[in-house]
Design a protein around this motif. Structure first.
Motif, PDB file in Angstrom:
ATOM      1  N   UNK A 193     -26.634  34.270  15.154  1.00  0.00           N
ATOM      2  CA  UNK A 193     -26.405  35.631  14.690  1.00  0.00           C
ATOM      3  C   UNK A 193     -27.650  36.481  14.622  1.00  0.00           C
ATOM      4  N   UNK A 194     -28.808  35.891  14.872  1.00  0.00           N
ATOM      5  CA  UNK A 194     -30.059  36.638  14.857  1.00  0.00           C
ATOM      6  C   UNK A 194     -30.822  36.451  16.149  1.00  0.00           C
ATOM      7  N   UNK A 195     -32.107  36.206  16.012  1.00  0.00           N
ATOM      8  CA  UNK A 195     -32.970  36.007  17.171  1.00  0.00           C
ATOM      9  C   UNK A 195     -32.930  34.571  17.681  1.00  0.00           C
ATOM     10  N   UNK A 196     -32.788  33.622  16.781  1.00  0.00           N
ATOM     11  CA  UNK A 196     -32.901  32.206  17.123  1.00  0.00           C
ATOM     12  C   UNK A 196     -31.784  31.741  18.045  1.00  0.00           C
ATOM     13  N   UNK A 197     -32.179  30.958  19.049  1.00  0.00           N
ATOM     14  CA  UNK A 197     -31.245  30.432  20.040  1.00  0.00           C
ATOM     15  C   UNK A 197     -31.510  28.952  20.299  1.00  0.00           C
ATOM     16  N   UNK A 198     -31.617  28.161  19.260  1.00  0.00           N
ATOM     17  CA  UNK A 198     -31.773  26.719  19.411  1.00  0.00           C
ATOM     18  C   UNK A 198     -32.966  26.327  20.240  1.00  0.00           C
ATOM     19  N   UNK A 199     -32.716  25.581  21.310  1.00  0.00           N
ATOM     20  CA  UNK A 199     -33.787  25.101  22.180  1.00  0.00           C
ATOM     21  C   UNK A 199     -34.433  26.213  22.997  1.00  0.00           C
ATOM     22  N   UNK A 200     -33.842  27.390  22.978  1.00  0.00           N
ATOM     23  CA  UNK A 200     -34.403  28.521  23.706  1.00  0.00           C
ATOM     24  C   UNK A 200     -35.339  29.359  22.834  1.00  0.00           C
ATOM     25  N   UNK A 201     -35.588  28.908  21.618  1.00  0.00           N
ATOM     26  CA  UNK A 201     -36.550  29.593  20.774  1.00  0.00           C
ATOM     27  C   UNK A 201     -35.938  30.161  19.518  1.00  0.00           C
ATOM     28  N   UNK A 202     -36.807  30.473  18.544  1.00  0.00           N
ATOM     29  CA  UNK A 202     -36.325  31.009  17.290  1.00  0.00           C
ATOM     30  C   UNK A 202     -37.442  31.403  16.358  1.00  0.00           C
ATOM     31  N   UNK A 203     -37.084  31.662  15.099  1.00  0.00           N
ATOM     32  CA  UNK A 203     -38.027  32.115  14.082  1.00  0.00           C
ATOM     33  C   UNK A 203     -37.913  31.267  12.816  1.00  0.00           C
ATOM     34  N   UNK A 204     -39.035  30.959  12.209  1.00  0.00           N
ATOM     35  CA  UNK A 204     -39.030  30.180  10.971  1.00  0.00           C
ATOM     36  C   UNK A 204     -38.354  30.954   9.844  1.00  0.00           C
ATOM     37  N   UNK A 205     -38.562  32.274   9.780  1.00  0.00           N
ATOM     38  CA  UNK A 205     -37.939  33.069   8.723  1.00  0.00           C
ATOM     39  C   UNK A 205     -36.418  32.972   8.768  1.00  0.00           C
ATOM     40  N   UNK A 206     -35.856  32.943   9.982  1.00  0.00           N
ATOM     41  CA  UNK A 206     -34.403  32.808  10.098  1.00  0.00           C
ATOM     42  C   UNK A 206     -33.950  31.420   9.665  1.00  0.00           C
ATOM     43  N   UNK A 207     -34.789  30.425   9.901  1.00  0.00           N
ATOM     44  CA  UNK A 207     -34.478  29.071   9.430  1.00  0.00           C
ATOM     45  C   UNK A 207     -34.461  29.044   7.901  1.00  0.00           C
ATOM     46  N   UNK A 208     -35.477  29.640   7.278  1.00  0.00           N
ATOM     47  CA  UNK A 208     -35.519  29.686   5.814  1.00  0.00           C
ATOM     48  C   UNK A 208     -34.296  30.416   5.260  1.00  0.00           C
ATOM     49  N   UNK A 209     -33.927  31.537   5.883  1.00  0.00           N
ATOM     50  CA  UNK A 209     -32.800  32.319   5.394  1.00  0.00           C
ATOM     51  C   UNK A 209     -31.497  31.534   5.506  1.00  0.00           C
ATOM     52  N   UNK A 210     -31.352  30.767   6.589  1.00  0.00           N
ATOM     53  CA  UNK A 210     -30.152  29.929   6.730  1.00  0.00           C
ATOM     54  C   UNK A 210     -30.070  28.921   5.602  1.00  0.00           C
ATOM     55  N   UNK A 211     -31.175  28.279   5.288  1.00  0.00           N
ATOM     56  CA  UNK A 211     -31.181  27.263   4.227  1.00  0.00           C
ATOM     57  C   UNK A 211     -30.775  27.889   2.903  1.00  0.00           C
ATOM     58  N   UNK A 212     -31.265  29.092   2.632  1.00  0.00           N
ATOM     59  CA  UNK A 212     -30.900  29.795   1.405  1.00  0.00           C
ATOM     60  C   UNK A 212     -29.403  30.089   1.392  1.00  0.00           C
ATOM     61  N   UNK A 213     -28.915  30.679   2.485  1.00  0.00           N
ATOM     62  CA  UNK A 213     -27.495  31.070   2.551  1.00  0.00           C
ATOM     63  C   UNK A 213     -26.566  29.869   2.523  1.00  0.00           C
ATOM     64  N   UNK A 214     -27.019  28.763   3.120  1.00  0.00           N
ATOM     65  CA  UNK A 214     -26.200  27.560   3.216  1.00  0.00           C
ATOM     66  C   UNK A 214     -26.236  26.727   1.940  1.00  0.00           C
ATOM     67  N   UNK A 215     -27.136  27.078   1.043  1.00  0.00           N
ATOM     68  CA  UNK A 215     -27.261  26.311  -0.189  1.00  0.00           C
ATOM     69  C   UNK A 215     -28.013  25.010  -0.012  1.00  0.00           C
ATOM     70  N   UNK A 216     -28.716  24.857   1.089  1.00  0.00           N
ATOM     71  CA  UNK A 216     -29.497  23.647   1.314  1.00  0.00           C
ATOM     72  C   UNK A 216     -29.501  23.215   2.765  1.00  0.00           C
ATOM     73  N   UNK A 217     -30.188  22.132   3.030  1.00  0.00           N
ATOM     74  CA  UNK A 217     -30.317  21.573   4.373  1.00  0.00           C
ATOM     75  C   UNK A 217     -30.023  20.081   4.323  1.00  0.00           C
TER      76      UNK A 217
END
Length: 349
Positions: A193-217
């Motif tokens: 839903x953002x910039x990150x595309x798995x093995x095609x690249x991404x952003x650490x900030x989007x990873x952090x935001x996912x963990x927050x929204x998901x309630x954990x990893x």
């Protein structure tokens, strides 16, 4: 028998004469080729490499030779670091970039992180440091037991996920005392839903935001790494081993602020890792040729100063233990080398 003996000695003499006069003209190139062939076979054996065809092996051998010549030319200059024939020795620089550069540094991170401005801005790093020290000049989070072992992203360009996970693993250990290996694959599959595309690249900030929204990893054990893109597995993702409450971005280009942050926790950083010397780094303090293209994500886990007075950052990479100094690297500090302070952020727990 005598006639035979004379004939043999004559042949030997002629051969020695021929070799003595002509070997200097033809042997160096042939000797170099033979030596490189032996080294290539040794490299293949050391790294468990096999090729599907003779043609592919020949192609890779030619690339290997070019890499070896460059490595030896750099090492001959006696710099503060050395290069080596690591697992990337049969890849051209373009191939390496396509497979291992996975940070979308061309996309600016959010200007305002969820938990507000830089939390270490007005407090001295020495006062915040978790363990008192006679001098504020060294930090190695490995020695404090908060850094998980080196991992290998393989040929999936998801360094952004490994960088974010390493930072979350460390802050979890710092805050809770629990050491756990977390799942990069969950981020590869589920951060959409953002910039990150798995093995095609991404952003650490989007990873952090996912963990927050998901309630954990999830843990690595519950959601293991596959080194390829996959569909988000909701069942595996529901297993939440570790969580964070927010993340912060460090002021871009500010190494002093980065130092304050790393004094208190490992930090996700972007670097220009696309150069030949970065690719083949082996040991020492890297001062090599690199720009500020944010192409690769790593984790700053410490800093220090060498005996000759060179300040350095200690970084954890995700290319396995056969790269660098058993998976780690020292980079010159104080000159924003490779743009290390341009795209840095860390989780808050």
């Amino acid at each position: 028998m005598a006639r035979l003996a004379i004939s043999l000695s004559t042949v030997l003499f002629a051969a020695m004469f021929f070799v003595g006069h002509w070997l200097p003209l033809v042997a160096p190139r042939q000797l170099e080729e033979a030596t490189m062939s032996v080294r290539f076979d040794q490299w293949m054996a050391n790294h468990g490499v096999e090729y599907e065809s003779i043609e592919e092996k020949e192609k890779r051998f030619n690339v290997f030779k070019e890499n070896l010549r460059f490595i030896e030319s750099v090492n001959a200059e006696k710099r503060s670091y050395k290069l080596s024939l690591n697992k990337f020795a049969d890849l051209s620089l373009d191939e390496f970039r396509k497979q291992y550069m996975g940070l979308r540094g061309d996309v600016a991170p959010p200007k305002k992180a969820p938990v507000g401005p830089f939390m270490y801005a007005n407090v001295s790093a020495l006062a915040l440091a978790p363990a008192p020290a006679p001098e504020y000049d060294t930090m190695d989070w490995r020695e404090k037991g908060v850094v998980t072992p080196i991992k290998d992203q393989q040929d999936c360009g998801c360094c952004w996920a490994f960088s974010a996970v390493a930072a979350v693993e460390s802050i979890t250990k710092i805050k809770t005392g629990n050491s756990v290996s977390l799942s990069e694959q969950e981020l590869v599959d589920c951060v959409t839903g953002g910039t990150s595309r798995g093995c095609q690249g991404g952003l650490m900030d989007e990873a952090f935001q996912f963990i927050i929204n998901n309630g954990g990893l999830a843990s690595e054990a519950d959601y293991p790494y596959q080194a390829m893109d996959g569909a988000c597995d909701a069942q595996k993702s529901s297993s939440k081993t570790s969580t964070i409450t927010g993340y912060q971005n460090i002021p871009s280009g500010d190494e002093d602020s980065l130092l304050r942050a790393v004094a208190n926790q490992p930090v996700s950083v972007g670097v220009d890792g696309s150069g030949f010397e970065f690719k083949h780094y082996s040991e020492g303090v890297f001062t090599g040729d690199c720009g500020t293209e944010m192409s690769h994500a790593v984790t700053a886990i410490g800093y220090g100063t060498t005996e000759d007075g060179t300040d350095y950052w200690l970084i954890k990479n995700s290319w396995g233990q056969t790269w660098g100094d058993k998976g780690y690297m020292k980079m010159q500090r104080g000159v924003n080398l490779c743009g290390i302070a341009n795209m840095a952020s860390y989780p808050v727990a």
